[in-house]
Design an enzyme around this catalytic site. Structure first.
Site, PDB file in Angstrom:
ATOM      1  N   HIS A  93     -67.456  34.607 -45.702  1.00  0.00           N
ATOM      2  CA  HIS A  93     -68.758  35.255 -45.508  1.00  0.00           C
ATOM      3  C   HIS A  93     -68.686  36.175 -44.297  1.00  0.00           C
ATOM      4  O   HIS A  93     -68.261  35.753 -43.220  1.00  0.00           O
ATOM      5  CB  HIS A  93     -69.856  34.204 -45.283  1.00  0.00           C
ATOM      6  CG  HIS A  93     -71.237  34.762 -45.431  1.00  0.00           C
ATOM      7  ND1 HIS A  93     -71.914  35.342 -44.390  1.00  0.00           N
ATOM      8  CD2 HIS A  93     -72.062  34.847 -46.504  1.00  0.00           C
ATOM      9  CE1 HIS A  93     -73.103  35.752 -44.812  1.00  0.00           C
ATOM     10  NE2 HIS A  93     -73.211  35.463 -46.100  1.00  0.00           N
ATOM     11  N   ASP A 150     -75.203  29.633 -48.640  1.00  0.00           N
ATOM     12  CA  ASP A 150     -74.345  29.819 -47.464  1.00  0.00           C
ATOM     13  C   ASP A 150     -74.679  28.803 -46.369  1.00  0.00           C
ATOM     14  O   ASP A 150     -74.650  29.122 -45.181  1.00  0.00           O
ATOM     15  CB  ASP A 150     -74.480  31.243 -46.907  1.00  0.00           C
ATOM     16  CG  ASP A 150     -74.267  32.302 -47.959  1.00  0.00           C
ATOM     17  OD1 ASP A 150     -73.606  32.002 -48.964  1.00  0.00           O
ATOM     18  OD2 ASP A 150     -74.771  33.427 -47.791  1.00  0.00           O
ATOM     19  N   ILE A 197     -45.950  63.557 -39.581  1.00  0.00           N
ATOM     20  CA  ILE A 197     -44.890  64.360 -38.969  1.00  0.00           C
ATOM     21  C   ILE A 197     -44.528  63.825 -37.581  1.00  0.00           C
ATOM     22  O   ILE A 197     -45.329  63.150 -36.936  1.00  0.00           O
ATOM     23  CB  ILE A 197     -45.297  65.854 -38.880  1.00  0.00           C
ATOM     24  CG1 ILE A 197     -46.605  66.033 -38.110  1.00  0.00           C
ATOM     25  CG2 ILE A 197     -45.387  66.452 -40.277  1.00  0.00           C
ATOM     26  CD1 ILE A 197     -46.971  67.471 -37.856  1.00  0.00           C
ATOM     27  N   LEU A 233     -52.237  52.759 -37.171  1.00  0.00           N
ATOM     28  CA  LEU A 233     -53.588  52.729 -37.733  1.00  0.00           C
ATOM     29  C   LEU A 233     -53.756  53.824 -38.791  1.00  0.00           C
ATOM     30  O   LEU A 233     -53.987  53.547 -39.966  1.00  0.00           O
ATOM     31  CB  LEU A 233     -54.610  52.916 -36.609  1.00  0.00           C
ATOM     32  CG  LEU A 233     -56.067  52.634 -36.950  1.00  0.00           C
ATOM     33  CD1 LEU A 233     -56.271  51.141 -37.150  1.00  0.00           C
ATOM     34  CD2 LEU A 233     -56.972  53.135 -35.818  1.00  0.00           C
ATOM     35  N   VAL A 234     -53.612  55.079 -38.370  1.00  0.00           N
ATOM     36  CA  VAL A 234     -53.850  56.213 -39.259  1.00  0.00           C
ATOM     37  C   VAL A 234     -52.751  56.318 -40.323  1.00  0.00           C
ATOM     38  O   VAL A 234     -53.024  56.432 -41.519  1.00  0.00           O
ATOM     39  CB  VAL A 234     -53.951  57.520 -38.442  1.00  0.00           C
ATOM     40  CG1 VAL A 234     -54.034  58.729 -39.371  1.00  0.00           C
ATOM     41  CG2 VAL A 234     -55.161  57.476 -37.523  1.00  0.00           C
ATOM     42  N   SER A 287     -38.575  57.546 -37.957  1.00  0.00           N
ATOM     43  CA  SER A 287     -37.486  56.581 -37.848  1.00  0.00           C
ATOM     44  C   SER A 287     -37.284  55.821 -39.155  1.00  0.00           C
ATOM     45  O   SER A 287     -38.213  55.675 -39.952  1.00  0.00           O
ATOM     46  CB  SER A 287     -37.780  55.585 -36.723  1.00  0.00           C
ATOM     47  OG  SER A 287     -38.813  54.696 -37.101  1.00  0.00           O
ATOM     48  N   CYS A 335     -33.414  66.103 -35.398  1.00  0.00           N
ATOM     49  CA  CYS A 335     -33.041  65.093 -36.399  1.00  0.00           C
ATOM     50  C   CYS A 335     -31.610  65.243 -36.871  1.00  0.00           C
ATOM     51  O   CYS A 335     -30.955  64.260 -37.217  1.00  0.00           O
ATOM     52  CB  CYS A 335     -34.013  65.126 -37.570  1.00  0.00           C
ATOM     53  SG  CYS A 335     -34.217  66.763 -38.285  1.00  0.00           S
ATOM     54  N   SER A 360     -29.333  58.559 -30.459  1.00  0.00           N
ATOM     55  CA  SER A 360     -30.001  58.659 -29.148  1.00  0.00           C
ATOM     56  C   SER A 360     -31.269  59.498 -29.245  1.00  0.00           C
ATOM     57  O   SER A 360     -32.249  59.244 -28.572  1.00  0.00           O
ATOM     58  CB  SER A 360     -29.063  59.288 -28.114  1.00  0.00           C
ATOM     59  OG  SER A 360     -28.879  60.681 -28.378  1.00  0.00           O
TER      60      SER A 360
END
Length: 916
Positions: free
Chosen positions: A121, A157, A585, A646-647, A665, A721, A819
């Site tokens: 609840h 409840d 990105i 989060l996003v 990564s 990269c 690195s």
């Protein structure tokens, strides 16, 4: 039976046979987590399919082969349905688990299992018993929210409490933010914990007190009127508590107007136009931010959206420009023009007996040539109106077309001015203006929760400005805007050539602002200005121009198939956009990575929600401003800065996103891929980590090998990269090569990236610099020889000295791990041992790029064929081009950026077979 080895292993804990009764994503997650914990779900009882679509809980259970039952109801006129109850009993559950169950379950089902039933609840019982508990938490202005898991009884409840969790209510929390921030994720964990407590015989039964108990039913629209004779905070709580259902309302000019998107207004009230509101203590204000309402305490709230009785919803800021009605009142002359246009429609749609206000131009049989005829006939009849073919596609119904035409006639169709609250900075002999808010549905706006964070200049560690910190609610809003733009907006209906024209215009605007973009890139990411101008920004412009040219060249094929005689068949394929795409990105090339992914995505006809790296959001937000100037329709591009956890995670989980493109990564890429699979099996492309080998043979052009070898490592201060993560230098030239590299490093100028003579700027952010210094310490401890560098430069900011390690053995950490900084890792190999060095070069789970330097073309081709990498450079390095596909092998990811292949990442193939 509990294991004598203790309870550290989930496998050996007590387990139960469970029946799950409920629905929704919440139910699905509870189900999945209980399964993971080893409990046996013997039956799932959920709701019938809606519009042919099963509930998420049913989908997950059916996939696992768990028995699923979809009862529309359990009782009729208060009495249990015997067949339903018997079916339930047949599964033999020991406990009923009810996560967000919306049905009334009979007590002979609730009490049937040996352990009874537990229910989730969304309130801290006994407060807010009954439905709409989250709403009443907000309406009542509670400072604490939370949830309870309780034992079901025959009350409403009122059963004993098993466990509860609490969280603070933020001033501008909504039902959605509260649910997504706490009630959903923590509630799932708690349900699983509660089941385990029961299995282990440790679950409490704490009687609910009557003191403080409340029960509020579901609000009806008639009861949701706003009482304006109270303080602003109480008005705000009432509005946000009724958002989205049933909607709190006020009366303006005798008409009911529903209010959505309330927030407490702090600071100076924006200027605006007064609006009389019935029963208000003082007039409201229509401002460029929305509708300002005042409470009795003279404090103010801001309302974003208004909905009228006819269902039309508008931004509150547009109240006076849009009017209270969905239609304009036409003058007599305009009415005559409308009838003339009706005649033109009738002439084109000759198959239609009468042109009604609701007649749809295309559904009535019109084709693209009819659009040209319509536009030209109206121009001839009504001179001076700037009507475009595209306008017909945006208003296909006659009544909407007339409204659009009249607005053009009156000059009211001009694009709404984009309102931007800039952060400004005088730097690099110019004043740069930087948007800092989320960009959603064509507008810059604060994050839903009002949170912000500092973005830092790595040159000196100073704060550039504060940036909106997007929440899950902002992602949901951005996805909804992108979905609306794809499904119903002009972007999806637009001719591909027109779409290309807009992307060309965007590239031109980026070129017009290239110095400002490069300056922002330099202060936000630490990129050397001259490099930012040429590569970060320059290649971004080239990328948009390249893909703009592809817009009208995306095509399928015809395929010969076996004919079904005596009939004939034609089979052809179509390339279609996917829909809403998400793009995440990295921080090393903030604008260029945006361009590499979003240009292909947009050229294919998709809409997008993009998350820039948290530490480098500013060029993405400046780009958003330029998209509006280019005429990209609202909702097509949305930018939500914030955290990946989060996003980014919400993007991976969101059911309306059909593709996620990620650069970052490998560990995060794996998590994203998993989330994308679990959520809705969305398409994924991943450009992940690298440890790219560069092999330098003794027959190379030494000058070029030194110059390019340094570039392969130190380009963009090593934050690259495809940087050469390990150099293999043939033994006979090794010492000379290292000597010459060190001599060249000593000539490099380390300093302010805005100084035109600087070769080497600061690392992107402090945490990354610290990681690089730790990387070097590990290299030294393992026995590699530190020839040069390995330290932080003694000056303000996050500067790392270019570094060279030699005598690096294959087992060492720095030989295996990336690195992502200015660290040259060098190993020798024996003269002539081509296959040996190839084996060492390929002995990695990464496969992004690679390189070879030799004058022997046969050797070069032999090596290039055997290097396990998505890109091989021969006698060059870092040579990427917008037309050449880019992407990795193995754990460096899959999917391509750039080139024609990148388009296919954002398209789907449909096969169509016709019999004739």
């Amino acid at each position: 039976m509990k294991s004598r080895f203790g309870s550290c292993s989930l496998y050996y804990q007590n387990k139960l046979r469970l029946a799950l009764i409920g629905q929704s994503l919440f139910g699905q997650e509870v189900y999945a987590n209980l399964q993971k914990q080893g409990h046996k779900v013997v039956g799932v009882f959920t709701v019938p399919d809606k519009d042919g679509k099963a509930d998420p809980l049913a989908v997950a259970a059916e996939k696992d082969g768990t028995p699923v039952f979809k009862f529309p109801r359990w009782r009729v006129k208060g009495k249990p349905i015997l067949e339903v109850v018997e079916t339930y009993k047949s599964v033999g559950a020991e406990l009923n688990v009810l996560p967000f169950c919306s049905q009334f379950i009979p007590m002979n089902v609730i009490d049937y299992p040996i352990h009874g039933s537990i229910i989730y609840h969304p309130s801290i019982l006994p407060l807010h018993r009954g439905a709409s508990a989250i709403n009443w938490t907000l309406i009542n202005g509670d400072k604490k929210a939370g949830f309870s898991i309780f034992w079901a009884d025959d009350g409403l409840d009122t059963g004993p409490i098993l466990l509860q969790r609490e969280c603070p209510v933020e001033p501008n929390d909504t039902v959605d933010t509260l649910y997504n921030r706490f009630l959903f994720p923590e509630g799932i964990k708690a349900m699983v914990e509660a089941v385990q407590l029961i299995a282990d015989g440790k679950a409490p039964r704490i009687p609910q007190p009557e003191e403080g108990a409340s029960y509020e039913g579901i609000q009806k629209k008639s009861n949701a009127k706003v009482n304006l004779a109270q303080p602003a905070e109480a008005i705000h709580n009432w509005i946000r508590g009724h958002d989205k259902v049933p909607g709190a309302w006020i009366t303006i000019n005798g008409q009911v107007v529903t209010l959505y998107g309330s927030s407490l207004l702090s600071g100076t009230v924006p200027t605006g136009q007064a609006l009389e509101i019935e029963e208000a203590s003082q007039p409201g204000l229509i401002t460029n931010k929305g509708l300002v309402l005042y409470g009795l305490d003279a404090k103010a709230i801001l309302v974003k959206n208004l909905q009228f009785e006819d269902g039309k919803m508008i931004p509150a800021a547009k109240y006076f420009s849009t009017g209270e009605s969905s239609n304009l009142e036409l003058t007599e002359e305009e009415k005559k023009m409308a009838e003339d246009i009706r005649g033109i429609w009738k002439g084109i749609l000759s198959n239609i007996p009468k042109i009604e206000d609701t007649t749809d131009f295309f559904k009535s049989g019109a084709a693209s040539m009819d659009v040209v005829r319509l536009v030209e006939e109206i121009k001839q009849k009504c001179g001076g109106v700037q009507l475009q073919n595209e306008d017909v596609y945006m208003a296909t119904v006659f009544q909407d077309f007339i409204q659009m035409f009249v607005r053009k006639l009156r000059g009211e169709d001009t694009q709404e001015e984009l309102i931007v609250d800039y952060a400004t900075k005088d730097v690099n002999n110019m004043t740069v203006t930087m948007p800092y808010q989320c960009f959603i549905n064509g507008k810059f706006e604060d994050a839903e929760n009002g949170k912000m964070y500092d973005t830092i200049n790595p040159t000196d560690g100073s704060v550039i400005c504060k940036v909106s910190y997007a929440s899950v609610a902002d992602v949901d809003k951005a996805v909804a805007a992108a979905k609306e733009a794809f499904d119903s907006g002009p972007w999806g209906k637009m001719n591909p050539r027109d779409r290309g024209r807009l992307l060309y215009k965007l590239a031109d605007l980026m070129e017009d602002h290239q110095e400002e973009l490069a300056t922002i890139e330099a202060i936000d990411s630490g990129a050397v200005y001259t490099l930012a101008l040429k590569t970060h920004v320059g290649m971004s412009i080239q990328t948009f121009r390249y893909f703009a040219g592809w817009c009208d060249k995306i095509q399928g094929t015809t395929i010969p198939i076996n004919q079904a005689r005596p009939n004939h068949n034609l089979t052809f394929t179509k390339k279609e956009p996917l829909g809403v795409c998400a793009i995440v990105i990295p921080w090393n090339y903030p604008l260029m990575m945006l361009a590499w992914k979003s240009a292909a995505c947009l050229a294919a006809g998709n809409t997008l929600v993009l998350k820039p790296a948290q530490v480098t959001p500013l060029t993405a937000l400046k780009f958003a401003e330029l998209t509006v100037k280019a005429g990209i329709p609202k909702g097509v591009i949305n930018i939500v800065p914030g955290s990946g956890g989060l996003v980014g995670q919400r993007m991976a989980d969101h059911p309306d996103i059909r593709k996620l493109g990620f650069t970052g990564s490998t560990p995060i890429g794996k998590q994203i891929m998993k989330s994308c699979a679990v959520s809705n099996l969305k398409k994924v492309s991943l450009e992940l980590g690298g440890k790219s080998p560069l092999i330098i043979f003794n027959d190379c052009d030494m000058d070029k090998a030194v110059r390019m070898g340094m570039s392969s490592v130190f380009f963009n201060k090593g934050e690259n990269c495809i940087a050469a993560g390990r150099l293999f230098v043939e033994e006979s030239i090794h010492d000379e090569y290292i000597t010459r590299v060190v001599e060249e490093i000593k000539k490099m100028k380390i300093g302010d990236p805005l100084d035109r003579s600087t070769d080497h700027g600061p690392q992107n952010h402090k945490a990354h610099l610290e990681k690089l210094l730790e990387y070097c310490e590990v290299g030294k401890k393992e026995g590699a020889t530190l020839v040069y560098g390995g330290y932080q430069v003694d000056r303000p900011g996050f500067f790392m000295a270019p570094t060279v390690f030699t005598n690096v053995e294959d087992h060492m950490f720095i030989a295996k791990e990336e690195s992502f900084g200015p660290v040259m890792v060098v190993s020798k190999f024996k003269d002539g041992d081509i296959d040996g060095v190839l084996k060492r070069a390929n002995d990695t789970e990464f496969g992004l790029a690679s390189g070879v330097f030799t004058r022997d073309i046969n050797k070069a081709m032999y090596v290039s064929e055997r290097l396990e990498a998505g890109t091989v450079f021969i006698n060059t390095y870092n040579k990427t081009d917008v037309a050449s596909p880019f992407g990795g092998f193995k754990q460096s990811g899959f999917g391509k950026d750039l080139g024609e292949e990148a388009l296919h990442e954002y398209l789907r193939t449909k096969a169509v077979t016709v019999e004739y």
